[in-house]
Structure formats: structure tokens, C-alpha cells
Design an enzyme around this catalytic site. Structure first.
Site, mmCIF file in Angstrom:
data_model
loop_
_atom_site.group_PDB
_atom_site.id
_atom_site.type_symbol
_atom_site.label_atom_id
_atom_site.label_comp_id
_atom_site.label_asym_id
_atom_site.label_seq_id
_atom_site.Cartn_x
_atom_site.Cartn_y
_atom_site.Cartn_z
ATOM 1 N N GLY A 46 0.833 -1.194 0.000
ATOM 2 C CA GLY A 46 0.000 0.000 0.000
ATOM 3 C C GLY A 46 0.868 1.245 0.000
ATOM 4 N N GLN A 51 2.904 10.029 1.156
ATOM 5 C CA GLN A 51 4.207 9.356 1.155
ATOM 6 C C GLN A 51 5.059 9.726 -0.053
ATOM 7 O OE1 GLN A 51 2.360 5.254 2.064
ATOM 8 N NE2 GLN A 51 4.372 5.157 2.994
ATOM 9 N N CYS A 91 6.111 -0.175 6.956
ATOM 10 C CA CYS A 91 5.693 0.972 6.146
ATOM 11 C C CYS A 91 6.865 1.405 5.282
ATOM 12 C CB CYS A 91 5.269 2.106 7.081
ATOM 13 S SG CYS A 91 4.784 3.616 6.219
ATOM 14 N N LEU A 92 6.584 1.728 4.026
ATOM 15 C CA LEU A 92 7.659 2.170 3.131
ATOM 16 C C LEU A 92 8.291 3.465 3.619
ATOM 17 C CD1 LEU A 92 6.037 1.338 -0.345
ATOM 18 C CD2 LEU A 92 7.769 0.027 0.904
ATOM 19 N N HIS A 133 -4.190 1.236 7.721
ATOM 20 C CA HIS A 133 -2.839 1.827 7.752
ATOM 21 C C HIS A 133 -2.734 2.978 6.747
ATOM 22 C CE1 HIS A 133 1.761 1.305 7.695
ATOM 23 N NE2 HIS A 133 1.524 2.101 6.672
ATOM 24 N N GLU A 134 -3.203 2.729 5.520
ATOM 25 C CA GLU A 134 -3.101 3.765 4.480
ATOM 26 C C GLU A 134 -4.033 4.934 4.789
ATOM 27 O OE1 GLU A 134 -0.627 3.532 2.654
ATOM 28 O OE2 GLU A 134 -0.259 1.421 3.062
ATOM 29 N N HIS A 137 -2.465 7.337 7.054
ATOM 30 C CA HIS A 137 -1.493 8.236 6.410
ATOM 31 C C HIS A 137 -2.157 9.546 5.970
ATOM 32 C CE1 HIS A 137 2.379 6.249 6.059
ATOM 33 N NE2 HIS A 137 1.834 5.139 5.607
HETATM 34 NI NI NI Z 1 2.710 3.265 5.491
#
Ligand code: NI
Length: 159
Positions: A46, A51, A91-92, A133-134, A137
Site C-alpha cells: 500500500g 508518502q 511501512c515504506l 494503515h493507508e 497516512h
Molecule cells: Ni505506510
């Protein structure tokens, strides 16, 4: 399409509240295409627009192993959650780390698709975790804020 730079924790933009998308235009279409490319290249499941430095309420996800569950959610709204799951999360924007996070097991979310058509879906397990999670963000929330314990170094555990 182009892969975009992923912002990492400490970057102020990750802490801001993203703004709703009002129309689908070429700029937003390109953004979504780039977000998919960036997510797949980074081997994530995701990715949210903040991000990649864009404060718009958009995230993309694909929790499948064969890229068969690619979805873009625009202006998502969590309608309902149910149950609980405790599991590992990464998480990226927090490279090389993971932690245990408890979240609902099931989530119903309403959003717009890339054609700005409204849809509602209910997902569970990893996909529910991903949606939540997304969605966080978009409100400037990162998973370490919700983790049950400290962040764990990926490499340290592999040794
Ligand atoms: Ni993330």
C-alpha cells in the site's frame, strides 16, 4: 509512468492532514499511476499520496502476490470496523523496521475509484490492516504511533 521518491519518517509532510480530491484530471491520473509504480517497485502492499509528497486523500493498495488486487481509493471513509487482529506491520516510510500493531480484523470503507465513482467494500485480514494503515497516512498518522511495542530492526532479526 514514473516512480516517485518515498518520504520517510521525520519528513513533515507525513504528519499533515491530506485534502479531499475534488476532480479527476490528468494530474491526479498520473499521480495514481506513479503511486502504483512506486509501490510495486518498493515491494509494498500500500502507498498513500502523502508518502510521495502530495497532500491528497488518495491511496493505492494491492495485497495479492500476483498484482491482481490493485485498487485506488480516493477520499476514503471508514464506515465500520469489526473484531481485532494483532500482527506485524511495516511501512515504506519507515524503512528497515517493523512492529506489532493491533487493528480491527474487518473494515468497511467507502471511497471513489479512479473514475470518481463511489463504491463500498468490506475487507478482512491483511487487506483490512492495509486500508486502515493507508487511511491513517491521510490524517498524518504513522503506524509507530499505534504500535504495541517498540520498532524492531528487520536486519537484526534476520541474523
Ligand atoms: Ni505506510
Amino acid at each position: 509512468m514514473a516512480s516517485r521518491k518515498i518520504r520517510t519518517m521525520g519528513d513533515e509532510i507525513l504528519r499533515k492532514v491530506a485534502k479531499p480530491v475534488t476532480e479527476m484530471n490528468l494530474r491526479n491520473k498520473m499521480l495514481i499511476k506513479d503511486m502504483f509504480e512506486t509501490m510495486y517497485k518498493a515491494e509494498g502492499v500500500g502507498l498513500a499520496a502523502p508518502q510521495v509528497g502530495v497532500l491528497k486523500r488518495i491511496f493505492v493498495m494491492d495485497c495479492s502476490a500476483d498484482k491482481s488486487r490493485a485498487m485506488a481509493l480516493i477520499n476514503p471513509e471508514i464506515l465500520e470496523t469489526e473484531g481485532e487482529q494483532t500482527g506485524d506491520e511495516g511501512c515504506l516510510s519507515v524503512p528497515g523496521k517493523h512492529a506489532t500493531v493491533t487493528r480491527p480484523m474487518k473494515v468497511t470503507v467507502r471511497a471513489l475509484n479512479e473514475q470518481m465513482e463511489e463504491f463500498t467494500m468490506t475487507v478482512e485480514g491483511l487487506e483490512a490492516r492495509c486500508v486502515l494503515h493507508e487511511n491513517d497516512h491521510l490524517d498524518g498518522i504513522l503506524y509507530p504511533d499505534k504500535a504495541d511495542g517498540p520498532l524492531i530492526d528487520n536486519e537484526a532479526e534476520e541474523e
